[in-house]
Design a protein around this motif. Structure first.
Motif, PDB file in Angstrom:
ATOM      1  N   SER A 138      61.930  36.118  26.912  1.00 28.72           N
ATOM      2  CA  SER A 138      60.690  36.882  26.920  1.00 28.72           C
ATOM      3  C   SER A 138      60.092  36.905  25.516  1.00 28.72           C
ATOM      4  O   SER A 138      60.695  37.449  24.583  1.00 28.72           O
ATOM      5  N   GLY A 139      58.931  36.262  25.375  1.00 30.45           N
ATOM      6  CA  GLY A 139      58.192  36.323  24.115  1.00 30.45           C
ATOM      7  C   GLY A 139      58.821  35.586  22.954  1.00 30.45           C
ATOM      8  O   GLY A 139      58.826  36.079  21.840  1.00 30.45           O
ATOM      9  N   TRP A 140      59.344  34.394  23.188  1.00 30.67           N
ATOM     10  CA  TRP A 140      59.938  33.599  22.109  1.00 30.67           C
ATOM     11  C   TRP A 140      58.886  32.712  21.448  1.00 30.67           C
ATOM     12  O   TRP A 140      58.047  32.118  22.101  1.00 30.67           O
ATOM     13  N   LEU A 141      58.975  32.607  20.129  1.00 25.02           N
ATOM     14  CA  LEU A 141      58.223  31.629  19.354  1.00 25.02           C
ATOM     15  C   LEU A 141      59.203  30.544  18.906  1.00 25.02           C
ATOM     16  O   LEU A 141      60.415  30.796  18.845  1.00 25.02           O
ATOM     17  N   PRO A 142      58.716  29.341  18.578  1.00 27.00           N
ATOM     18  CA  PRO A 142      59.625  28.303  18.096  1.00 27.00           C
ATOM     19  C   PRO A 142      60.473  28.814  16.921  1.00 27.00           C
ATOM     20  O   PRO A 142      59.984  29.539  16.056  1.00 27.00           O
ATOM     21  N   TYR A 165      65.033  26.975  20.471  1.00 26.89           N
ATOM     22  CA  TYR A 165      63.699  26.635  20.981  1.00 26.89           C
ATOM     23  C   TYR A 165      62.918  26.120  19.775  1.00 26.89           C
ATOM     24  O   TYR A 165      62.556  26.882  18.879  1.00 26.89           O
ATOM     25  N   SER A 166      62.676  24.808  19.725  1.00 26.16           N
ATOM     26  CA  SER A 166      62.106  24.212  18.519  1.00 26.16           C
ATOM     27  C   SER A 166      60.600  23.974  18.560  1.00 26.16           C
ATOM     28  O   SER A 166      59.960  23.945  17.501  1.00 26.16           O
ATOM     29  N   ASN A 167      60.029  23.785  19.762  1.00 24.91           N
ATOM     30  CA  ASN A 167      58.579  23.547  19.820  1.00 24.91           C
ATOM     31  C   ASN A 167      58.040  23.769  21.222  1.00 24.91           C
ATOM     32  O   ASN A 167      58.782  23.740  22.193  1.00 24.91           O
ATOM     33  N   LEU A 168      56.745  23.969  21.289  1.00 26.08           N
ATOM     34  CA  LEU A 168      56.023  24.092  22.562  1.00 26.08           C
ATOM     35  C   LEU A 168      55.056  22.929  22.655  1.00 26.08           C
ATOM     36  O   LEU A 168      54.176  22.783  21.787  1.00 26.08           O
ATOM     37  N   ASN A 169      55.237  22.103  23.669  1.00 26.63           N
ATOM     38  CA  ASN A 169      54.363  20.947  23.901  1.00 26.63           C
ATOM     39  C   ASN A 169      54.267  20.044  22.668  1.00 26.63           C
ATOM     40  O   ASN A 169      53.215  19.492  22.370  1.00 26.63           O
ATOM     41  N   GLY A 170      55.364  19.948  21.916  1.00 25.39           N
ATOM     42  CA  GLY A 170      55.412  19.085  20.737  1.00 25.39           C
ATOM     43  C   GLY A 170      54.924  19.732  19.457  1.00 25.39           C
ATOM     44  O   GLY A 170      54.940  19.097  18.408  1.00 25.39           O
ATOM     45  N   LYS A 171      54.507  20.983  19.507  1.00 21.83           N
ATOM     46  CA  LYS A 171      54.006  21.672  18.310  1.00 21.83           C
ATOM     47  C   LYS A 171      54.994  22.768  17.915  1.00 21.83           C
ATOM     48  O   LYS A 171      55.303  23.648  18.718  1.00 21.83           O
ATOM     49  N   ASP A 172      55.447  22.716  16.663  1.00 17.13           N
ATOM     50  CA  ASP A 172      56.420  23.715  16.224  1.00 17.13           C
ATOM     51  C   ASP A 172      55.773  24.961  15.612  1.00 17.13           C
ATOM     52  O   ASP A 172      56.442  25.944  15.340  1.00 17.13           O
ATOM     53  N   SER A 173      54.482  24.927  15.417  1.00 15.06           N
ATOM     54  CA  SER A 173      53.777  26.088  14.885  1.00 15.06           C
ATOM     55  C   SER A 173      52.709  26.503  15.899  1.00 15.06           C
ATOM     56  O   SER A 173      51.610  25.933  15.933  1.00 15.06           O
ATOM     57  N   VAL A 174      53.069  27.446  16.745  1.00 11.21           N
ATOM     58  CA  VAL A 174      52.154  27.901  17.788  1.00 11.21           C
ATOM     59  C   VAL A 174      52.123  29.419  17.807  1.00 11.21           C
ATOM     60  O   VAL A 174      53.035  30.088  17.327  1.00 11.21           O
ATOM     61  N   SER A 175      51.055  29.956  18.393  1.00 13.42           N
ATOM     62  CA  SER A 175      50.951  31.410  18.519  1.00 13.42           C
ATOM     63  C   SER A 175      51.126  31.848  19.970  1.00 13.42           C
ATOM     64  O   SER A 175      50.784  32.958  20.328  1.00 13.42           O
ATOM     65  N   ALA A 176      51.639  30.953  20.802  1.00 10.82           N
ATOM     66  CA  ALA A 176      51.870  31.269  22.213  1.00 10.82           C
ATOM     67  C   ALA A 176      53.333  31.669  22.397  1.00 10.82           C
ATOM     68  O   ALA A 176      54.236  30.990  21.918  1.00 10.82           O
TER      69      ALA A 176
END
Length: 135
Positions: A35-39, A113-124
């Motif tokens: 719940s609510g993880w960032l890379p 958890y290293s990245n979201l959709n290939g981006k490691d710096s996200v605010s989602a």
């Protein structure tokens, strides 16, 4: 007499069948959620004694992000090392399915958890309703 023998054989076969399945997850595993993880966030650590030949796996179900679109979460399987930097053992892009990392040597592991959709710096923020880890 014959009926009781047939029942006994059937019961024995059922027990053997169940026992035959048991070693598939003999070492261990757990179910959790995210719940609510960032890379950069990591899972809990687990000890794999390598007493079986089960592939270490991380299964995601019910994946979403609060801002944008979830396509995949980049995962790194890491091995913890006392007094040294932890090593990345495997990487996988998890499309809200199962990441299989193979049978691992004895040690302490976790996934990052290293990245979201290939981006490691996200605010989602990533949320996953069911995370199942097997080792």
């Amino acid at each position: 007499m014959r009926t009781s023998r047939i029942a006994a054989v059937a019961a024995s076969t059922a027990v053997i069948g169940v026992l035959g399945v048991a070693p598939a997850f003999a070492q261990g595993g757990y179910t959790s959620s995210i719940s609510g993880w960032l890379p950069g966030k990591e899972s809990k650590h687990w000890e794999d004694g390598n007493t079986d030949s089960v592939s270490t796996s991380v299964k995601f179900a019910g994946c979403s992000v609060d801002n944008g679109k979830f396509t995949y979460a980049g995962l790194q399987l890491k091995k913890a090392r006392a007094g040294l930097p932890d090593t990345v053992v495997n990487r996988d892009d998890n499309y809200c399915d199962t990441s299989s990392f193979g049978d691992k040597a004895k040690g302490t592991y976790y996934f990052n958890y290293s990245n979201l959709n290939g981006k490691d710096s996200v605010s989602a923020y990533l949320s996953v309703s069911t995370v199942t880890v097997r080792y």
